[in-house]
Motif scaffolding. Structure first.
Motif, PDB file in Angstrom:
ATOM      1  N   THR A  57      65.204  34.216  50.955  1.00 48.89           N
ATOM      2  CA  THR A  57      66.159  33.278  51.538  1.00 48.89           C
ATOM      3  C   THR A  57      65.498  32.306  52.519  1.00 48.89           C
ATOM      4  O   THR A  57      66.149  31.379  53.009  1.00 48.89           O
ATOM      5  CB  THR A  57      67.311  34.012  52.244  1.00 48.89           C
ATOM      6  OG1 THR A  57      66.788  34.811  53.306  1.00 48.89           O
ATOM      7  CG2 THR A  57      68.063  34.893  51.257  1.00 48.89           C
ATOM      8  N   TYR A  59      62.914  30.612  51.417  1.00 49.02           N
ATOM      9  CA  TYR A  59      62.440  29.567  50.498  1.00 49.02           C
ATOM     10  C   TYR A  59      63.387  28.369  50.625  1.00 49.02           C
ATOM     11  O   TYR A  59      64.603  28.521  50.466  1.00 49.02           O
ATOM     12  CB  TYR A  59      62.436  30.113  49.075  1.00 49.02           C
ATOM     13  CG  TYR A  59      61.913  29.159  48.026  1.00 49.02           C
ATOM     14  CD1 TYR A  59      60.572  28.779  48.004  1.00 49.02           C
ATOM     15  CD2 TYR A  59      62.752  28.661  47.029  1.00 49.02           C
ATOM     16  CE1 TYR A  59      60.088  27.930  47.029  1.00 49.02           C
ATOM     17  CE2 TYR A  59      62.282  27.808  46.050  1.00 49.02           C
ATOM     18  CZ  TYR A  59      60.943  27.449  46.051  1.00 49.02           C
ATOM     19  OH  TYR A  59      60.462  26.594  45.076  1.00 49.02           O
ATOM     20  N   ARG A  61      64.490  25.958  48.908  1.00 41.50           N
ATOM     21  CA  ARG A  61      65.408  25.579  47.830  1.00 41.50           C
ATOM     22  C   ARG A  61      65.940  26.810  47.087  1.00 41.50           C
ATOM     23  O   ARG A  61      66.177  26.756  45.882  1.00 41.50           O
ATOM     24  CB  ARG A  61      64.731  24.591  46.882  1.00 41.50           C
ATOM     25  CG  ARG A  61      64.295  23.300  47.572  1.00 41.50           C
ATOM     26  CD  ARG A  61      63.901  22.227  46.586  1.00 41.50           C
ATOM     27  NE  ARG A  61      65.027  21.762  45.790  1.00 41.50           N
ATOM     28  CZ  ARG A  61      64.950  20.786  44.876  1.00 41.50           C
ATOM     29  NH1 ARG A  61      63.788  20.162  44.682  1.00 41.50           N
ATOM     30  NH2 ARG A  61      66.002  20.425  44.176  1.00 41.50           N
ATOM     31  N   ILE A  62      66.148  27.883  47.814  1.00 41.15           N
ATOM     32  CA  ILE A  62      66.592  29.108  47.157  1.00 41.15           C
ATOM     33  C   ILE A  62      67.976  28.936  46.522  1.00 41.15           C
ATOM     34  O   ILE A  62      68.244  29.458  45.435  1.00 41.15           O
ATOM     35  CB  ILE A  62      66.566  30.316  48.131  1.00 41.15           C
ATOM     36  CG1 ILE A  62      66.860  31.619  47.377  1.00 41.15           C
ATOM     37  CG2 ILE A  62      67.508  30.101  49.303  1.00 41.15           C
ATOM     38  CD1 ILE A  62      65.882  31.964  46.286  1.00 41.15           C
ATOM     39  N   ALA A  63      68.881  28.209  47.182  1.00 40.63           N
ATOM     40  CA  ALA A  63      70.207  27.990  46.591  1.00 40.63           C
ATOM     41  C   ALA A  63      70.086  27.194  45.292  1.00 40.63           C
ATOM     42  O   ALA A  63      70.760  27.501  44.293  1.00 40.63           O
ATOM     43  CB  ALA A  63      71.120  27.276  47.580  1.00 40.63           C
ATOM     44  N   LEU A  78      69.163  38.382  44.142  1.00 39.56           N
ATOM     45  CA  LEU A  78      68.321  38.225  45.324  1.00 39.56           C
ATOM     46  C   LEU A  78      68.052  39.597  45.915  1.00 39.56           C
ATOM     47  O   LEU A  78      68.940  40.463  45.923  1.00 39.56           O
ATOM     48  CB  LEU A  78      69.030  37.397  46.402  1.00 39.56           C
ATOM     49  CG  LEU A  78      69.114  35.886  46.288  1.00 39.56           C
ATOM     50  CD1 LEU A  78      69.964  35.353  47.429  1.00 39.56           C
ATOM     51  CD2 LEU A  78      67.732  35.269  46.339  1.00 39.56           C
ATOM     52  N   THR A  80      66.875  40.917  49.650  1.00 42.33           N
ATOM     53  CA  THR A  80      66.725  40.315  50.977  1.00 42.33           C
ATOM     54  C   THR A  80      66.668  41.372  52.075  1.00 42.33           C
ATOM     55  O   THR A  80      67.161  42.488  51.898  1.00 42.33           O
ATOM     56  CB  THR A  80      67.913  39.366  51.248  1.00 42.33           C
ATOM     57  OG1 THR A  80      67.827  38.843  52.583  1.00 42.33           O
ATOM     58  CG2 THR A  80      69.252  40.070  51.102  1.00 42.33           C
ATOM     59  N   GLY A  85      68.106  34.345  57.418  1.00 46.22           N
ATOM     60  CA  GLY A  85      67.970  33.558  56.194  1.00 46.22           C
ATOM     61  C   GLY A  85      69.071  33.892  55.199  1.00 46.22           C
ATOM     62  O   GLY A  85      69.631  32.999  54.537  1.00 46.22           O
ATOM     63  N   PHE A  86      69.414  35.175  55.104  1.00 44.08           N
ATOM     64  CA  PHE A  86      70.484  35.594  54.208  1.00 44.08           C
ATOM     65  C   PHE A  86      71.826  35.058  54.685  1.00 44.08           C
ATOM     66  O   PHE A  86      72.635  34.569  53.887  1.00 44.08           O
ATOM     67  CB  PHE A  86      70.503  37.117  54.118  1.00 44.08           C
ATOM     68  CG  PHE A  86      71.654  37.669  53.315  1.00 44.08           C
ATOM     69  CD1 PHE A  86      71.893  37.227  52.022  1.00 44.08           C
ATOM     70  CD2 PHE A  86      72.489  38.633  53.856  1.00 44.08           C
ATOM     71  CE1 PHE A  86      72.957  37.733  51.274  1.00 44.08           C
ATOM     72  CE2 PHE A  86      73.546  39.149  53.116  1.00 44.08           C
ATOM     73  CZ  PHE A  86      73.783  38.694  51.826  1.00 44.08           C
ATOM     74  N   PHE A  89      72.060  31.525  53.746  1.00 45.39           N
ATOM     75  CA  PHE A  89      72.276  31.371  52.306  1.00 45.39           C
ATOM     76  C   PHE A  89      73.745  31.598  51.958  1.00 45.39           C
ATOM     77  O   PHE A  89      74.359  30.808  51.224  1.00 45.39           O
ATOM     78  CB  PHE A  89      71.406  32.352  51.528  1.00 45.39           C
ATOM     79  CG  PHE A  89      71.671  32.350  50.048  1.00 45.39           C
ATOM     80  CD1 PHE A  89      71.054  31.427  49.222  1.00 45.39           C
ATOM     81  CD2 PHE A  89      72.548  33.262  49.483  1.00 45.39           C
ATOM     82  CE1 PHE A  89      71.313  31.406  47.859  1.00 45.39           C
ATOM     83  CE2 PHE A  89      72.817  33.246  48.120  1.00 45.39           C
ATOM     84  CZ  PHE A  89      72.194  32.319  47.305  1.00 45.39           C
ATOM     85  N   PHE A  93      75.700  28.524  50.191  1.00 45.75           N
ATOM     86  CA  PHE A  93      75.653  28.527  48.730  1.00 45.75           C
ATOM     87  C   PHE A  93      76.984  28.046  48.156  1.00 45.75           C
ATOM     88  O   PHE A  93      78.053  28.556  48.506  1.00 45.75           O
ATOM     89  CB  PHE A  93      75.336  29.920  48.204  1.00 45.75           C
ATOM     90  CG  PHE A  93      75.222  29.986  46.706  1.00 45.75           C
ATOM     91  CD1 PHE A  93      74.144  29.412  46.065  1.00 45.75           C
ATOM     92  CD2 PHE A  93      76.211  30.590  45.940  1.00 45.75           C
ATOM     93  CE1 PHE A  93      74.035  29.455  44.684  1.00 45.75           C
ATOM     94  CE2 PHE A  93      76.112  30.645  44.566  1.00 45.75           C
ATOM     95  CZ  PHE A  93      75.016  30.073  43.928  1.00 45.75           C
ATOM     96  N   TYR A 137      80.670  38.531  47.905  1.00 48.55           N
ATOM     97  CA  TYR A 137      79.396  38.919  47.305  1.00 48.55           C
ATOM     98  C   TYR A 137      79.416  40.373  46.853  1.00 48.55           C
ATOM     99  O   TYR A 137      79.963  41.247  47.538  1.00 48.55           O
ATOM    100  CB  TYR A 137      78.260  38.723  48.309  1.00 48.55           C
ATOM    101  CG  TYR A 137      77.753  37.306  48.375  1.00 48.55           C
ATOM    102  CD1 TYR A 137      76.524  36.953  47.840  1.00 48.55           C
ATOM    103  CD2 TYR A 137      78.526  36.302  48.952  1.00 48.55           C
ATOM    104  CE1 TYR A 137      76.064  35.649  47.886  1.00 48.55           C
ATOM    105  CE2 TYR A 137      78.083  34.993  49.001  1.00 48.55           C
ATOM    106  CZ  TYR A 137      76.855  34.676  48.467  1.00 48.55           C
ATOM    107  OH  TYR A 137      76.397  33.386  48.499  1.00 48.55           O
TER     108      TYR A 137
END
Length: 321
Positions: A57, A59, A61-63, A78, A80, A85-86, A89, A93, A137
């Motif tokens: 997360t 990164y 451009r992870i989305a 993913l 994580t 970061g999560f 995201f 997202f 999620y």
């Protein structure tokens, strides 16, 4: 297919098998990742891509990467550490549906989890799991057991149940990366897995358990390298079939150039090293841990593939894969 999109990470977990590569913070270019996902769908019959790291997360451009996988008709996952970061995201997202997410849980309380992952990691993880579940999620747990947290194993499973996770993967920490001094002995791991199986009857969560050390007969003999059904892409272009070999120099079976996958012939690659018959079944073991290889053989046991798990549900063995 597993894609380690970045070596960048905000933690230095005591059992991390990526090891010193974390300090490079190297990442996939998005162009390379786009080509990889396209090839996976078009040429390799891939069904699912899991993004890992480092911390995936982080990164940038992870989305976009998750949406790219979904547009190709593949499942996205993913894995994580569940920290900021999560959270970012989850909040940002906007794809058609969220990916399935595996969260690493290495203690049932702050004292144990933070001993593995760092100060205040537990507090933030629990809050972010609750937040992600509120956003719809589907999450599952991943716990990696070593001398640091083995005493807490059953309580970790109980916590995963209380948190509403779909299932939990239970991993044996091997001597890769940072972990050599933390590894449980054969007898310690056998006692622990027996305890988990016995006490799983009281839990309403599926447990996917690495047995690791098994009788020489009566189990399915799988090997990721020999079956050629698993690929792990690293940010530096190395591509492995088995995570046991990740810190063995020049052992990768393939390289990813950014646009194509190329095989690497030779007796010192994981393919070459696994071509010989192994007396303890896992052909990686004698190359990555000769001491343990000898101990397994002397105990009259075999070591199963690191990717092979037994599924337990309310104390019953559902399947073995």
């Amino acid at each position: 297919m597993d894609v380690y999109v970045t070596y960048r990470c905000n933690l230095r977990c005591t059992h991390c098998f990526v090891g010193d590569n974390l300090s490079t913070a190297q990442s996939f270019s998005y162009e390379s990742l786009t080509q990889l996902v396209t090839e996976a769908q078009r040429c390799w019959h891939t069904e699912e891509i899991t993004f890992l790291g480092g911390e995936p997360t982080l990164y940038p451009r992870i989305a976009d990467a998750v949406r790219l996988v979904q547009r190709q008709g593949l499942r996205a996952r993913l894995v994580t550490n569940g920290l900021h970061g999560f959270r970012a995201f989850v909040d940002g997202f906007d794809g058609p549906h969220p990916p399935v997410v595996g969260v690493s849980i290495d203690g049932s309380n702050a004292e144990t989890h933070d001993a593995v992952r760092g100060r205040r990691a537990f507090e933030r993880l629990i809050a972010n799991i609750a937040h992600a579940r509120q956003r719809g999620y589907q999450l599952f747990g991943i716990t990696s057991l070593s001398r640091v947290n083995a005493h807490d194993a059953v309580d970790i499973l109980r916590l995963c149940e209380r948190l509403g996770l779909g299932w939990v993967n239970v991993h044996y920490v091997s001597n890769r990366g940072f972990a050599p001094d933390m590894v449980l002995s054969i007898s310690e791991w056998q006692r622990l897995t027996e305890d988990i199986e016995e006490r799983s009857a009281a839990l309403a969560i599926d447990i996917r358990l690495e047995r690791t050390f098994v009788p020489a007969q009566g189990h399915r003999r799988s090997c990721a390298v020999r079956s050629h059904d698993n690929l792990l892409f690293l940010p530096d272009g190395r591509v492995f079939q088995c995570p046991m070999f990740i810190d063995v120099p020049d052992a990768h079976s393939y390289t990813w150039s950014g646009s194509s996958l190329a095989g690497r012939p030779g007796s010192r690659t994981e393919t070459g090293l696994c071509s010989a018959t192994s007396s303890v079944h896992c052909p990686a073991l004698r190359h990555v841990n000769p001491h343990l290889h000898t101990a397994v053989a002397e105990a009259g046991l075999e070591m199963s593939c690191v990717l092979e798990k037994t599924r337990l549900s309310r104390g019953m063995v559902i399947d073995d894969h």
